[in-house]
Design a protein around this motif. Structure first.
Motif, PDB file in Angstrom:
ATOM      1  N   GLN A 111     -79.622  52.724  67.908  1.00  0.00           N
ATOM      2  CA  GLN A 111     -79.943  51.701  66.827  1.00  0.00           C
ATOM      3  C   GLN A 111     -81.182  50.844  66.827  1.00  0.00           C
ATOM      4  O   GLN A 111     -81.875  50.861  68.066  1.00  0.00           O
ATOM      5  CB  GLN A 111     -78.696  50.405  67.128  1.00  0.00           C
ATOM      6  CG  GLN A 111     -77.280  50.881  66.994  1.00  0.00           C
ATOM      7  CD  GLN A 111     -77.169  51.652  65.691  1.00  0.00           C
ATOM      8  OE1 GLN A 111     -77.312  51.192  64.759  1.00  0.00           O
ATOM      9  NE2 GLN A 111     -76.201  52.442  65.769  1.00  0.00           N
ATOM     10  N   HIS A 113     -84.252  48.732  67.512  1.00  0.00           N
ATOM     11  CA  HIS A 113     -84.545  47.582  68.660  1.00  0.00           C
ATOM     12  C   HIS A 113     -85.818  46.903  68.238  1.00  0.00           C
ATOM     13  O   HIS A 113     -86.681  47.274  67.492  1.00  0.00           O
ATOM     14  CB  HIS A 113     -84.671  48.349  69.932  1.00  0.00           C
ATOM     15  CG  HIS A 113     -83.548  48.648  70.622  1.00  0.00           C
ATOM     16  ND1 HIS A 113     -82.485  49.434  70.221  1.00  0.00           N
ATOM     17  CD2 HIS A 113     -83.033  48.215  71.875  1.00  0.00           C
ATOM     18  CE1 HIS A 113     -81.420  49.692  71.042  1.00  0.00           C
ATOM     19  NE2 HIS A 113     -81.729  48.889  72.085  1.00  0.00           N
ATOM     20  N   ARG A 129     -81.973  44.966  71.191  1.00  0.00           N
ATOM     21  CA  ARG A 129     -81.440  45.170  69.879  1.00  0.00           C
ATOM     22  C   ARG A 129     -81.732  44.454  68.784  1.00  0.00           C
ATOM     23  O   ARG A 129     -81.522  43.019  69.104  1.00  0.00           O
ATOM     24  CB  ARG A 129     -79.843  45.573  69.825  1.00  0.00           C
ATOM     25  CG  ARG A 129     -79.465  46.620  70.762  1.00  0.00           C
ATOM     26  CD  ARG A 129     -78.007  47.013  70.748  1.00  0.00           C
ATOM     27  NE  ARG A 129     -77.097  46.011  71.199  1.00  0.00           N
ATOM     28  CZ  ARG A 129     -76.605  45.809  72.099  1.00  0.00           C
ATOM     29  NH1 ARG A 129     -77.213  46.162  73.319  1.00  0.00           N
ATOM     30  NH2 ARG A 129     -75.696  44.640  72.409  1.00  0.00           N
ATOM     31  N   ILE A 130     -81.907  44.886  67.639  1.00  0.00           N
ATOM     32  CA  ILE A 130     -82.369  43.847  66.588  1.00  0.00           C
ATOM     33  C   ILE A 130     -81.246  42.764  66.434  1.00  0.00           C
ATOM     34  O   ILE A 130     -81.637  41.572  66.043  1.00  0.00           O
ATOM     35  CB  ILE A 130     -82.645  44.551  65.286  1.00  0.00           C
ATOM     36  CG1 ILE A 130     -83.346  43.678  64.347  1.00  0.00           C
ATOM     37  CG2 ILE A 130     -81.324  45.180  64.656  1.00  0.00           C
ATOM     38  CD1 ILE A 130     -83.934  44.596  63.312  1.00  0.00           C
ATOM     39  N   ASN A 131     -79.942  43.267  66.433  1.00  0.00           N
ATOM     40  CA  ASN A 131     -78.913  41.856  66.446  1.00  0.00           C
ATOM     41  C   ASN A 131     -78.896  41.098  67.421  1.00  0.00           C
ATOM     42  O   ASN A 131     -77.927  40.154  67.494  1.00  0.00           O
ATOM     43  CB  ASN A 131     -77.485  42.651  66.001  1.00  0.00           C
ATOM     44  CG  ASN A 131     -77.029  43.443  67.226  1.00  0.00           C
ATOM     45  OD1 ASN A 131     -77.727  43.951  68.318  1.00  0.00           O
ATOM     46  ND2 ASN A 131     -75.738  44.087  66.816  1.00  0.00           N
ATOM     47  N   GLN A 132     -79.528  41.334  68.587  1.00  0.00           N
ATOM     48  CA  GLN A 132     -79.522  40.259  69.557  1.00  0.00           C
ATOM     49  C   GLN A 132     -80.660  39.249  69.472  1.00  0.00           C
ATOM     50  O   GLN A 132     -81.004  38.621  70.545  1.00  0.00           O
ATOM     51  CB  GLN A 132     -79.539  41.034  70.980  1.00  0.00           C
ATOM     52  CG  GLN A 132     -78.368  41.736  71.168  1.00  0.00           C
ATOM     53  CD  GLN A 132     -77.121  40.816  71.532  1.00  0.00           C
ATOM     54  OE1 GLN A 132     -77.397  40.109  72.404  1.00  0.00           O
ATOM     55  NE2 GLN A 132     -76.154  41.090  70.788  1.00  0.00           N
ATOM     56  N   THR A 135     -80.941  35.932  70.682  1.00  0.00           N
ATOM     57  CA  THR A 135     -79.987  35.456  71.876  1.00  0.00           C
ATOM     58  C   THR A 135     -80.810  36.100  73.058  1.00  0.00           C
ATOM     59  O   THR A 135     -80.512  35.303  74.054  1.00  0.00           O
ATOM     60  CB  THR A 135     -78.645  36.488  71.620  1.00  0.00           C
ATOM     61  OG1 THR A 135     -77.947  35.949  70.554  1.00  0.00           O
ATOM     62  CG2 THR A 135     -77.659  36.384  72.874  1.00  0.00           C
ATOM     63  N   ARG A 150     -90.616  47.025  65.484  1.00  0.00           N
ATOM     64  CA  ARG A 150     -89.428  47.470  65.040  1.00  0.00           C
ATOM     65  C   ARG A 150     -89.386  48.890  65.542  1.00  0.00           C
ATOM     66  O   ARG A 150     -89.986  49.781  64.809  1.00  0.00           O
ATOM     67  CB  ARG A 150     -88.913  47.285  63.785  1.00  0.00           C
ATOM     68  CG  ARG A 150     -87.524  47.621  63.497  1.00  0.00           C
ATOM     69  CD  ARG A 150     -86.972  47.070  62.135  1.00  0.00           C
ATOM     70  NE  ARG A 150     -85.768  47.290  61.969  1.00  0.00           N
ATOM     71  CZ  ARG A 150     -85.043  46.841  60.948  1.00  0.00           C
ATOM     72  NH1 ARG A 150     -85.355  45.528  60.356  1.00  0.00           N
ATOM     73  NH2 ARG A 150     -83.763  47.036  60.637  1.00  0.00           N
TER      74      ARG A 150
END
Length: 280
Positions: A111, A113, A129-132, A135, A150
């Protein structure tokens, strides 16, 4: 009227974090299936009591020791997220057909990153990861962060990170991070300097994988993060549930995945899987 008491008990996992528009990181303690908002507890006395039992985060079997951040030994040997390549993605062996969990690898490692610069205890490079985002930055206690590339896979992000590691650290000095906020840096300038220094290597990777696989992000803004800390410790003393099963102390702040007490600090993520009772 007596003081009301809130009590949570169950399996501990790392604190949930969010970053609302106000830019102060918001924390929730997660114990079992219960969440406790933590920011409002800074300045108050809380009790954390280790119940003497550890359960694997994956299979829930009892284990005497936690491996790889919350797993029993058999799971630590079979889960892809516990493999060395997850910590060092440049060693990914998915293409060789030897991934421990190919479907998991496809869902997580294959996925998009982000390669980023952050300021936690000083300048560092990292990947996530891009969805992290954001966080990962909060979990590291970063006060500033900026995405710089990216990329399409975790393996490729690891190659870019290794390239930058020749010029900047990939580590956070957690003790320094817990003693106060890092001196502000011009992350845009640092990004441009590093990209210029690594221009030939970046071009080689883009030729190998394609420009769309490794995309430079020249317009991303610097993200600034504040933490709910009333007082930083002058000396960092680490607390450990195995040695101190009950901690009753004043919560002076939260940063990274650490609770900062008046008598020491504890890394909540380190004790994932532990059965804990929390009393507020």
């Amino acid at each position: 009227m007596g003081k009301s008491v809130n009590k949570l008990s169950g399996q501990l996992t790392k604190m949930a974090v969010t970053l609302p528009a106000a830019t102060e990181a918001q924390y929730d303690m997660r114990i079992g299936d219960q969440n406790m908002p933590m920011n409002a507890l800074v300045g108050k006395t809380i009790t954390l009591n280790y119940q003497g039992e550890i359960n694997c985060l994956n299979c829930q079997r009892k284990t005497k020791k936690s491996y790889s951040g919350g797993f029993c030994f058999p799971c630590s040997q079979k889960l892809a997220q516990c493999d060395l390549c997850f910590m060092k993605p440049e060693t990914c062996h998915y293409e060789q057909g030897t991934c421990r969990e190919p479907e998991w690898g496809e869902a997580v490692c294959m996925q998009d990153h982000i390669v980023y610069l952050a300021n936690s205890s000083g300048l560092k490079v990292g990947i996530t990861r891009i969805n992290q985002v954001p966080t990962r930055w909060i979990d590291q206690g970063a006060t500033q962060a900026i995405p710089i590339f990216r990329v399409k896979t975790r393996y490729q992000s690891g190659l870019v990170e290794v390239m930058f590691k020749n010029h900047v650290s990939d580590r956070t000095d957690w003790r320094k991070m817990l003693k106060g906020d890092a001196e502000p840096l011009d992350l845009t300038m640092e990004r441009d300097r590093l990209v210029a220094e690594c221009a030939d290597e970046i071009k080689t990777l883009q030729q190998q994988f394609g420009d769309d696989a490794i995309q430079f992000l020249p317009a991303e803004p610097v993200v600034t993060i504040r933490y709910p800390v009333e007082q930083y410790p002058s000396k960092v003393t680490s607390l450990n549930f195995d040695k101190t099963p009950e901690i009753t102390a004043e919560l002076q702040g939260i940063k990274g995945q650490y609770l900062i007490f008046d008598k020491g600090v504890i890394n909540i993520r380190k004790f994932s899987g532990y059965q804990i009772e929390m009393v507020v």
